[in-house]
Design a protein around this motif. Structure first.
Motif, PDB file in Angstrom:
ATOM      1  N   GLN A 171       0.830  -1.198   0.000  1.00 19.11           N
ATOM      2  CA  GLN A 171       0.000   0.000   0.000  1.00 19.11           C
ATOM      3  C   GLN A 171       0.866   1.250   0.000  1.00 19.11           C
ATOM      4  N   GLU A 172       0.464   2.250  -0.756  1.00 18.57           N
ATOM      5  CA  GLU A 172       1.176   3.534  -0.747  1.00 18.57           C
ATOM      6  C   GLU A 172       0.158   4.659  -0.881  1.00 18.57           C
ATOM      7  N   SER A 173       0.604   5.851  -0.512  1.00 20.54           N
ATOM      8  CA  SER A 173      -0.248   7.037  -0.585  1.00 20.54           C
ATOM      9  C   SER A 173       0.424   8.074  -1.465  1.00 20.54           C
ATOM     10  N   ARG A 174      -0.340   8.663  -2.377  1.00 22.38           N
ATOM     11  CA  ARG A 174       0.186   9.702  -3.259  1.00 22.38           C
ATOM     12  C   ARG A 174      -0.538  11.021  -2.991  1.00 22.38           C
ATOM     13  N   PRO A 175       0.209  12.124  -2.815  1.00 26.01           N
ATOM     14  CA  PRO A 175      -0.420  13.408  -2.497  1.00 26.01           C
ATOM     15  C   PRO A 175      -1.133  14.019  -3.698  1.00 26.01           C
ATOM     16  N   LEU A 176      -2.126  14.818  -3.414  1.00 25.64           N
ATOM     17  CA  LEU A 176      -2.816  15.605  -4.428  1.00 25.64           C
ATOM     18  C   LEU A 176      -2.493  17.085  -4.230  1.00 25.64           C
ATOM     19  N   MET A 177      -2.528  17.829  -5.325  1.00 19.54           N
ATOM     20  CA  MET A 177      -2.424  19.284  -5.266  1.00 19.54           C
ATOM     21  C   MET A 177      -3.822  19.901  -5.263  1.00 19.54           C
ATOM     22  N   HIS A 178      -3.938  20.995  -4.548  1.00 20.08           N
ATOM     23  CA  HIS A 178      -5.141  21.825  -4.646  1.00 20.08           C
ATOM     24  C   HIS A 178      -4.731  23.128  -5.305  1.00 20.08           C
ATOM     25  N   ALA A 179      -5.362  23.451  -6.415  1.00 20.24           N
ATOM     26  CA  ALA A 179      -5.019  24.666  -7.156  1.00 20.24           C
ATOM     27  C   ALA A 179      -6.252  25.549  -7.292  1.00 20.24           C
ATOM     28  N   ARG A 180      -6.022  26.853  -7.256  1.00 20.00           N
ATOM     29  CA  ARG A 180      -7.129  27.789  -7.456  1.00 20.00           C
ATOM     30  C   ARG A 180      -6.630  28.992  -8.253  1.00 20.00           C
ATOM     31  N   VAL A 181      -7.518  29.534  -9.072  1.00 20.46           N
ATOM     32  CA  VAL A 181      -7.223  30.719  -9.873  1.00 20.46           C
ATOM     33  C   VAL A 181      -7.956  31.900  -9.248  1.00 20.46           C
ATOM     34  N   VAL A 182      -7.200  32.928  -8.905  1.00 22.63           N
ATOM     35  CA  VAL A 182      -7.762  34.106  -8.250  1.00 22.63           C
ATOM     36  C   VAL A 182      -7.706  35.288  -9.210  1.00 22.63           C
ATOM     37  N   ARG A 183      -8.848  35.937  -9.414  1.00 26.45           N
ATOM     38  CA  ARG A 183      -8.966  37.111 -10.291  1.00 26.45           C
ATOM     39  C   ARG A 183      -9.669  38.218  -9.522  1.00 26.45           C
ATOM     40  N   ASN A 184      -8.998  39.340  -9.395  1.00 21.25           N
ATOM     41  CA  ASN A 184      -9.567  40.470  -8.641  1.00 21.25           C
ATOM     42  C   ASN A 184      -9.997  40.037  -7.239  1.00 21.25           C
ATOM     43  N   GLU A 185      -9.088  39.278  -6.582  1.00 23.99           N
ATOM     44  CA  GLU A 185      -9.273  38.818  -5.200  1.00 23.99           C
ATOM     45  C   GLU A 185     -10.420  37.819  -5.053  1.00 23.99           C
TER      46      GLU A 185
END
Length: 300
Positions: A132-146
């Protein structure tokens, strides 16, 4: 012996089935065989709703949408290539559902069980014998005018790049709020260790063992040759601000956001969710690299 896993979700590669009757029949035949094998081991088999619909198996098996699969099933088996796995893994990660990959694609770094070998590989795994192994995920967000205008999870990478006919893109990059550099290039990749065998590999980035808690940031065709890939802690937050360029887009694995504007900021941090993979006993990452990348061909 009764299977350790009672409720098994089965997800298949069906995209090609929309344009090829032969592919439809082949996918249906493969999934039917795997489902019958699982039933013989005492498992209740539930198909992903899209898989069932596109392969015509909706009349033979129960089916649920992905979120309900995560709540109902204690194991997911994904049949296809890494693209199929990426799509389902992001959605099931919040349920902590372990996943097994059967490779119906070509390369398969995370769908590691060959299709022809699945009965021998799955039998002991269903009875609790696995790595068994665990792989990390990224969380990404795009911010426009706050304001956050888009957000997504990514298992491989987040890529900001230029359009096919335009010039370079310029990005201001910060790490944990500290200025790193202005990148002038065709684009910039921020990848997980899992993604180090994907896009970053083609632009000269290093391979990273999946146990390393790090991000890899690599420019695409940089204007300055001293602009090299860099490895960062995955506890940092990377920010890429669009300074100049035309037809700029952001890609989060297979999810895209076109037409970024100057001043848009893309923030990337480690998600609270990870993907759990199960492998046959004896599996190791280096053997996967040797096999998939053709290392030591003709050697011992």
């Amino acid at each position: 012996m009764t299977s350790k896993f009672r409720h098994v979700a089965l997800v298949g590669k069906y995209q090609s089935a929309t344009t090829s009757g032969t592919a439809t029949e082949q996918s249906r035949h493969i999934l039917q065989g795997i489902a019958d094998f699982l039933r013989e081991q005492g498992c209740e088999v539930v198909l992903d709703a899209e898989t069932a619909l596109h392969t015509g198996l909706h009349s033979s098996f129960a089916s649920l949408d992905v979120d309900d699969l995560g709540q109902h099933c204690d194991l997911g088996i994904v049949v296809g290539g890494d693209g199929t796995m990426l799509g389902i893994a992001r959605q099931l990660a919040k349920h902590n559902t372990p996943l097994i990959g059967i490779n119906q694609g070509r390369l398969g770094f995370v769908t590691d069980i060959p299709l022809n070998d699945y009965p021998q590989a799955l039998l002991p795994m269903l009875h609790g014998e696995y790595e068994q192994e665990s792989r990390p995920l990224m969380h990404a967000r795009v911010v426009r005018n706050e304001e956050t205008v888009f957000e997504a999870l990514a298992m491989n990478d987040v890529v900001v790049n230029r359009g096919g006919t335009s010039g370079m893109v310029e990005l201001r990059v910060e790490v944990d709020g500290r200025f790193l550099s202005n990148q002038r290039a065709d684009g910039l990749i921020v990848a997980t260790p899992t993604g180090s065998t994907a896009y970053t590999l083609s632009v000269g980035g290093p391979l990273m063992h999946p146990s390393i808690p790090a991000w890899l940031m690599a420019p695409i065709a940089p204007h300055t040759l001293s602009n090299r890939p860099i490895v960062l802690s995955d506890q940092t937050e990377v920010m890429m601000e669009v300074v100049s360029g035309r037809d700029i887009s952001a890609n989060f694995d297979m999810q895209s956001l076109a037409s970024l504007l100057h001043g848009d900021r893309i923030y990337v941090r480690r998600s609270e969710h990870s993907v759990r993979f199960l492998h046959p006993v004896g599996w190791n990452y280096f053997a996967t690299l040797r096999k998939k990348l053709g290392w030591n061909e003709g050697g011992y």
